[in-house]
Write an enzyme that holds these catalytic residues in place. Structure first.
Site, PDB file in Angstrom:
ATOM      1  N   THR A 127       0.849  -1.299   0.043  1.00 12.32           N
ATOM      2  CA  THR A 127       0.072  -0.005   0.047  1.00 12.32           C
ATOM      3  C   THR A 127       1.013   1.092  -0.190  1.00 12.32           C
ATOM      4  O   THR A 127       1.862   1.280   0.488  1.00 12.32           O
ATOM      5  CB  THR A 127      -0.996  -0.066   1.193  1.00 12.32           C
ATOM      6  OG1 THR A 127      -1.416   1.199   1.351  1.00 12.32           O
ATOM      7  CG2 THR A 127      -0.040  -0.259   2.652  1.00 12.32           C
ATOM      8  N   GLU A 167       0.273   3.669   1.949  1.00 13.04           N
ATOM      9  CA  GLU A 167       0.296   4.194   3.069  1.00 13.04           C
ATOM     10  C   GLU A 167       1.951   3.964   3.783  1.00 13.04           C
ATOM     11  O   GLU A 167       2.117   4.456   4.656  1.00 13.04           O
ATOM     12  CB  GLU A 167      -0.483   3.365   4.219  1.00 13.04           C
ATOM     13  CG  GLU A 167      -1.891   3.773   3.939  1.00 13.04           C
ATOM     14  CD  GLU A 167      -2.210   5.096   4.634  1.00 13.04           C
ATOM     15  OE1 GLU A 167      -1.997   5.386   5.604  1.00 13.04           O
ATOM     16  OE2 GLU A 167      -2.743   6.158   3.915  1.00 13.04           O
ATOM     17  N   TYR A 182      -1.781   0.272  11.014  1.00 12.31           N
ATOM     18  CA  TYR A 182      -1.709  -0.552   9.491  1.00 12.31           C
ATOM     19  C   TYR A 182      -0.476  -0.531   8.731  1.00 12.31           C
ATOM     20  O   TYR A 182      -0.122  -1.342   8.152  1.00 12.31           O
ATOM     21  CB  TYR A 182      -3.078   0.342   9.076  1.00 12.31           C
ATOM     22  CG  TYR A 182      -3.083  -0.269   7.535  1.00 12.31           C
ATOM     23  CD1 TYR A 182      -3.830  -1.389   7.200  1.00 12.31           C
ATOM     24  CD2 TYR A 182      -2.868   0.428   6.398  1.00 12.31           C
ATOM     25  CE1 TYR A 182      -4.060  -1.675   6.070  1.00 12.31           C
ATOM     26  CE2 TYR A 182      -3.018   0.319   5.248  1.00 12.31           C
ATOM     27  CZ  TYR A 182      -3.727  -0.919   4.943  1.00 12.31           C
ATOM     28  OH  TYR A 182      -3.826  -1.526   3.479  1.00 12.31           O
ATOM     29  N   LYS A 190       1.935  -3.377   7.580  1.00 12.33           N
ATOM     30  CA  LYS A 190       1.854  -3.589   6.128  1.00 12.33           C
ATOM     31  C   LYS A 190       3.453  -3.468   5.292  1.00 12.33           C
ATOM     32  O   LYS A 190       3.690  -4.038   4.717  1.00 12.33           O
ATOM     33  CB  LYS A 190       1.034  -2.644   5.271  1.00 12.33           C
ATOM     34  CG  LYS A 190      -0.484  -2.934   5.408  1.00 12.33           C
ATOM     35  CD  LYS A 190      -0.486  -4.155   4.300  1.00 12.33           C
ATOM     36  CE  LYS A 190      -2.050  -4.143   4.070  1.00 12.33           C
ATOM     37  NZ  LYS A 190      -2.346  -5.482   3.117  1.00 12.33           N
TER      38      LYS A 190
HETATM   39  P1  NAP Z   1     -11.410  -4.670   2.246  1.00 13.55           P
HETATM   40  O1  NAP Z   1     -12.583  -4.552   1.372  1.00 13.55           O
HETATM   41  O2  NAP Z   1     -11.554  -4.370   3.565  1.00 13.55           O
HETATM   42  O3  NAP Z   1     -11.069  -6.368   2.197  1.00 13.55           O
HETATM   43  C1  NAP Z   1     -10.398  -7.169   3.183  1.00 13.55           C
HETATM   44  C2  NAP Z   1     -10.687  -8.382   2.971  1.00 13.55           C
HETATM   45  O4  NAP Z   1     -10.045  -9.180   3.927  1.00 13.55           O
HETATM   46  C3  NAP Z   1     -12.103  -8.871   3.368  1.00 13.55           C
HETATM   47  O5  NAP Z   1     -12.413 -10.134   2.663  1.00 13.55           O
HETATM   48  C4  NAP Z   1     -12.066  -9.333   4.735  1.00 13.55           C
HETATM   49  O6  NAP Z   1     -13.186 -10.510   5.092  1.00 13.55           O
HETATM   50  C5  NAP Z   1     -10.763  -9.983   4.659  1.00 13.55           C
HETATM   51  N1  NAP Z   1      -9.994 -10.457   6.167  1.00 13.55           N
HETATM   52  C6  NAP Z   1     -10.065  -9.539   7.175  1.00 13.55           C
HETATM   53  N2  NAP Z   1      -9.392 -10.132   8.125  1.00 13.55           N
HETATM   54  C7  NAP Z   1      -9.334 -11.369   7.664  1.00 13.55           C
HETATM   55  C8  NAP Z   1      -8.649 -12.742   8.320  1.00 13.55           C
HETATM   56  N3  NAP Z   1      -8.268 -12.768   9.491  1.00 13.55           N
HETATM   57  N4  NAP Z   1      -8.659 -14.008   7.605  1.00 13.55           N
HETATM   58  C9  NAP Z   1      -9.025 -13.833   6.313  1.00 13.55           C
HETATM   59  N5  NAP Z   1      -9.677 -12.870   5.706  1.00 13.55           N
HETATM   60  C10 NAP Z   1      -9.659 -11.737   6.360  1.00 13.55           C
HETATM   61  O7  NAP Z   1      -9.911  -4.282   1.408  1.00 13.55           O
HETATM   62  P2  NAP Z   1      -9.855  -3.999  -0.058  1.00 13.55           P
HETATM   63  O8  NAP Z   1     -10.167  -2.269  -0.118  1.00 13.55           O
HETATM   64  O9  NAP Z   1     -10.668  -4.735  -0.782  1.00 13.55           O
HETATM   65  O10 NAP Z   1      -8.215  -3.914  -0.333  1.00 13.55           O
HETATM   66  C11 NAP Z   1      -7.808  -5.226  -0.280  1.00 13.55           C
HETATM   67  C12 NAP Z   1      -6.225  -5.246   0.012  1.00 13.55           C
HETATM   68  O11 NAP Z   1      -5.252  -4.350  -0.405  1.00 13.55           O
HETATM   69  C13 NAP Z   1      -6.176  -5.082   1.616  1.00 13.55           C
HETATM   70  O12 NAP Z   1      -5.208  -5.957   2.196  1.00 13.55           O
HETATM   71  C14 NAP Z   1      -5.846  -3.666   1.692  1.00 13.55           C
HETATM   72  O13 NAP Z   1      -5.122  -3.438   2.853  1.00 13.55           O
HETATM   73  C15 NAP Z   1      -5.032  -3.431   0.715  1.00 13.55           C
HETATM   74  N6  NAP Z   1      -4.941  -2.118  -0.067  1.00 13.55           N
HETATM   75  C16 NAP Z   1      -6.192  -1.582  -0.355  1.00 13.55           C
HETATM   76  C17 NAP Z   1      -6.157  -0.328  -1.151  1.00 13.55           C
HETATM   77  C18 NAP Z   1      -7.407   0.367  -1.220  1.00 13.55           C
HETATM   78  O14 NAP Z   1      -7.232   1.548  -1.547  1.00 13.55           O
HETATM   79  N7  NAP Z   1      -8.657  -0.172  -1.419  1.00 13.55           N
HETATM   80  C19 NAP Z   1      -4.909   0.260  -1.281  1.00 13.55           C
HETATM   81  C20 NAP Z   1      -3.544  -0.203  -0.955  1.00 13.55           C
HETATM   82  C21 NAP Z   1      -3.757  -1.637  -0.752  1.00 13.55           C
HETATM   83  P3  NAP Z   1     -14.709  -9.775   5.422  1.00 13.55           P
HETATM   84  O15 NAP Z   1     -15.262  -9.491   4.197  1.00 13.55           O
HETATM   85  O16 NAP Z   1     -15.311 -10.832   6.333  1.00 13.55           O
HETATM   86  O17 NAP Z   1     -14.233  -8.601   6.413  1.00 13.55           O
HETATM   87  O1  F7E Z   2      -9.005   8.206   4.320  1.00 14.60           O
HETATM   88  C1  F7E Z   2      -9.591  11.502   5.343  1.00 14.60           C
HETATM   89  C2  F7E Z   2      -8.550  10.533   6.427  1.00 14.60           C
HETATM   90  O2  F7E Z   2     -10.031   6.011   5.353  1.00 14.60           O
HETATM   91  C3  F7E Z   2      -8.600   8.894   3.493  1.00 14.60           C
HETATM   92  C4  F7E Z   2      -7.374   2.173   2.819  1.00 14.60           C
HETATM   93  O3  F7E Z   2      -7.920   1.384   1.711  1.00 14.60           O
HETATM   94  O4  F7E Z   2      -6.155   3.537   1.351  1.00 14.60           O
HETATM   95  C5  F7E Z   2      -6.989   3.608   2.401  1.00 14.60           C
HETATM   96  O5  F7E Z   2      -6.576   4.443   3.602  1.00 14.60           O
HETATM   97  C6  F7E Z   2      -8.314  10.230   4.051  1.00 14.60           C
HETATM   98  C7  F7E Z   2      -7.502  10.165   5.468  1.00 14.60           C
HETATM   99  O6  F7E Z   2      -8.460   5.989   3.346  1.00 14.60           O
HETATM  100  C8  F7E Z   2     -12.714  11.019   7.008  1.00 14.60           C
HETATM  101  O7  F7E Z   2      -7.952  11.047   7.560  1.00 14.60           O
HETATM  102  C9  F7E Z   2     -11.467  12.638   6.490  1.00 14.60           C
HETATM  103  O8  F7E Z   2      -6.651  11.273   5.283  1.00 14.60           O
HETATM  104  O9  F7E Z   2     -10.738   6.690   3.013  1.00 14.60           O
HETATM  105  P1  F7E Z   2      -9.632   6.551   3.859  1.00 14.60           P
HETATM  106  P2  F7E Z   2      -7.030   5.678   3.732  1.00 14.60           P
HETATM  107  O10 F7E Z   2      -6.402   6.166   5.231  1.00 14.60           O
HETATM  108  O11 F7E Z   2      -6.277   6.727   2.778  1.00 14.60           O
HETATM  109  C10 F7E Z   2      -4.917   3.066   1.629  1.00 14.60           C
HETATM  110  C11 F7E Z   2      -3.885   3.353   0.364  1.00 14.60           C
HETATM  111  C12 F7E Z   2      -5.030   1.737   2.193  1.00 14.60           C
HETATM  112  O12 F7E Z   2      -3.929   0.809   1.913  1.00 14.60           O
HETATM  113  C13 F7E Z   2      -5.901   1.311   3.117  1.00 14.60           C
HETATM  114  O13 F7E Z   2      -6.235   0.009   3.451  1.00 14.60           O
HETATM  115  O14 F7E Z   2      -9.800  10.836   4.448  1.00 14.60           O
HETATM  116  N1  F7E Z   2     -10.943  11.538   6.192  1.00 14.60           N
HETATM  117  N2  F7E Z   2     -12.841  12.367   7.086  1.00 14.60           N
HETATM  118  C14 F7E Z   2     -11.742  10.528   6.516  1.00 14.60           C
HETATM  119  N3  F7E Z   2     -11.570   9.216   6.604  1.00 14.60           N
HETATM  120  C15 F7E Z   2     -12.425   8.230   6.970  1.00 14.60           C
HETATM  121  N4  F7E Z   2     -12.353   6.954   6.801  1.00 14.60           N
HETATM  122  N5  F7E Z   2     -13.431   8.862   7.517  1.00 14.60           N
HETATM  123  C16 F7E Z   2     -13.947  10.157   7.768  1.00 14.60           C
HETATM  124  O15 F7E Z   2     -15.047  10.456   7.962  1.00 14.60           O
END
Ligand code: NAP
Ligand code: F7E
Length: 347
Positions: A125, A127, A149, A153
């Site tokens: 990520t 992050e 987190y 990661k």
């Molecule tokens: P998500 O919607 O939160 O999906 C996470 C998945 O992990 C869900 O299927 C969840 O199951 C499963 N999970 C959680 N705990 C587990 C455990 N103990 N054992 C097995 N499965 C488990 O996340 P996403 O947005 O699809 O992202 C996919 C991956 O990419 C994650 O690793 C995230 O950290 C990473 N990532 C995401 C982004 C982004 O912007 N979306 C960017 C960079 C990296 P449940 O459905 O039961 O909760």
């Molecule tokens: O926040 C701000 C918050 O929670 C984005 C995950 O998929 O992307 C995701 O992480 C920004 C942050 O995503 C609210 O403070 C303001 O600055 O949507 P987010 P994230 O933290 O960028 C990365 C790449 C991952 O890997 C992660 O798994 O928005 N923000 N107000 C808020 N965020 C949330 N959640 N809720 C608010 O009310």
């Protein structure tokens, strides 16, 4: 046809990836963790497909991970399983480490012990970078994790790289920047905004309560990013690759774009915790805005959504991966927002 095993298949990315793999005629093993209510909703469209199998498993359970990898004998393992919410990780740091860091170790060890030919993908990520300076980030940028987190990661990222170097495993770190969709979890900021907007249009709530509106993110569409994952693991060139659009918008920009989509022009007034967005103008679109009044406060700040540390700006340069694969994102920021708004308003 290959065998793909997805940890985290019930999540946003897992569901798009499973659909993509089926469209390429692969066999897909989707791992879901045990839950007290249904957690396969995102897989509804493909759940009866003959080439998909949904099995229980949990990355916090070593025996469960080992058994799945040894019995299924996959060609590819994609680890998308995570406690993926950065804000939540401050409240559940140890659990986040168990899933995101040690969970990855369990998978890598199982691959090392059972079959070193398996291709492994780790959901790394943006992050990792911390985003403290104004730079556009690439694979050579330094890491500075700013949440439990991101720290978890980073451990998983380093292990993935280290198992490649130490044991010649075919491992990939996809360093993906934020990606969203109508399937995005409801407590991430983009989905919170589009669902909040839908509730405001329906007259259910007057406003959306948010935290830091200044955060800048490089937001892409999850569908495009799952295509990138698929292309990456088929590159035959294990490595660490950034996937990003290269464009950057603030949370405030996302709000403006979402409200504009339904014909509402916002004006931001005040600053800090007293900042608000009010309705300045309404224009005609296909959306019904009769429940929304001019001068209505539709966005308020609630400090509960501030994090102990935040990541100010993430903008990525994915040239290395683009040149190698030919991948580029197809869906623009505006199209992404429009799709999410349309989905949530219809819901
Ligand atoms: P998500 O919607 O939160 O999906 C996470 C998945 O992990 C869900 O299927 C969840 O199951 C499963 N999970 C959680 N705990 C587990 C455990 N103990 N054992 C097995 N499965 C488990 O996340 P996403 O947005 O699809 O992202 C996919 C991956 O990419 C994650 O690793 C995230 O950290 C990473 N990532 C995401 C982004 C982004 O912007 N979306 C960017 C960079 C990296 P449940 O459905 O039961 O909760
Ligand atoms: O926040 C701000 C918050 O929670 C984005 C995950 O998929 O992307 C995701 O992480 C920004 C942050 O995503 C609210 O403070 C303001 O600055 O949507 P987010 P994230 O933290 O960028 C990365 C790449 C991952 O890997 C992660 O798994 O928005 N923000 N107000 C808020 N965020 C949330 N959640 N809720 C608010 O009310």
């Amino acid at each position: 046809m290959s065998k793909y095993l997805i940890f985290g298949a019930t999540g946003q990315d897992g569901s798009y990836l499973a659909e993509l793999l089926l469209s390429h005629r692969h066999e897909v093993f989707c791992i879901k963790r045990r839950s007290s209510s249904i957690n396969t909703m995102r897989l509804d469209g493909i759940i009866n497909h003959p080439s998909i199998k949904i099995l229980h498993g949990d990355v916090t359970d070593t025996a469960s991970v080992m058994q799945l990898i040894s019995q299924i004998k996959p060609d590819f393992v994609l680890n998308l399983a995570a406690q993926s919410h950065v804000g939540v990780s401050f409240n559940e740091p140890e659990y986040t480490a168990q899933v995101d860091a040690i969970g990855t170790l369990r998978i890598l060890e199982s691959i090392r012990l059972f079959n070193r030919n398996i291709v492994f993908y780790q959901a790394s990520t943006s992050e990792l970078f911390g985003g403290l300076d104004d730079k556009i980030l690439d694979e050579n940028s330094s890491f500075n994790p700013r949440s439990p987190y991101a720290a978890a990661k980073l451990y998983a990222y380093q292990l993935t790289k280290m198992y490649r170097e130490a044991y010649s495993l075919q491992t990939f770190n996809g360093i993906l920047f934020n990606h969203e969709s109508p399937r995005r979890g409801e407590n991430f900021v983009t989905r919170k905004i589009t669902m909040g907007l839908s509730n405001i249009l329906k007259g259910k709530f007057k406003s959306i309560k948010l935290g830091n509106l200044d955060a800048l993110r490089d937001w892409g569409h999850a569908k495009d990013y799952c295509e990138a994952m698929y292309q990456m693991v088929n590159l035959n060139k294990p490595g660490d690759y950034i996937v990003a659009t290269g464009e950057c918008y603030s949370v405030r920009d996302f709000l403006n774009t979402a409200f504009q989509e339904v014909g509402i022009k916002l004006k931001f007034v005040g600053s800090g915790v007293l900042e608000q967005a009010i309705v300045m103008e309404k224009s005609k679109t296909d959306y019904n805005t009769e429940n929304v009044a001019i001068n209505q406060v539709v966005v308020e700040i609630d400090p509960i959504f501030f994090r102990p540390l935040d990541v100010p700006k993430l903008q990525g340069n994915s040239q290395k991966f683009r040149e190698l694969s030919g991948w580029s994102p197809k869906i623009t920021f505006r199209e992404l927002v429009a799709e999410m708004v349309k989905y949530d308003v219809a819901f």
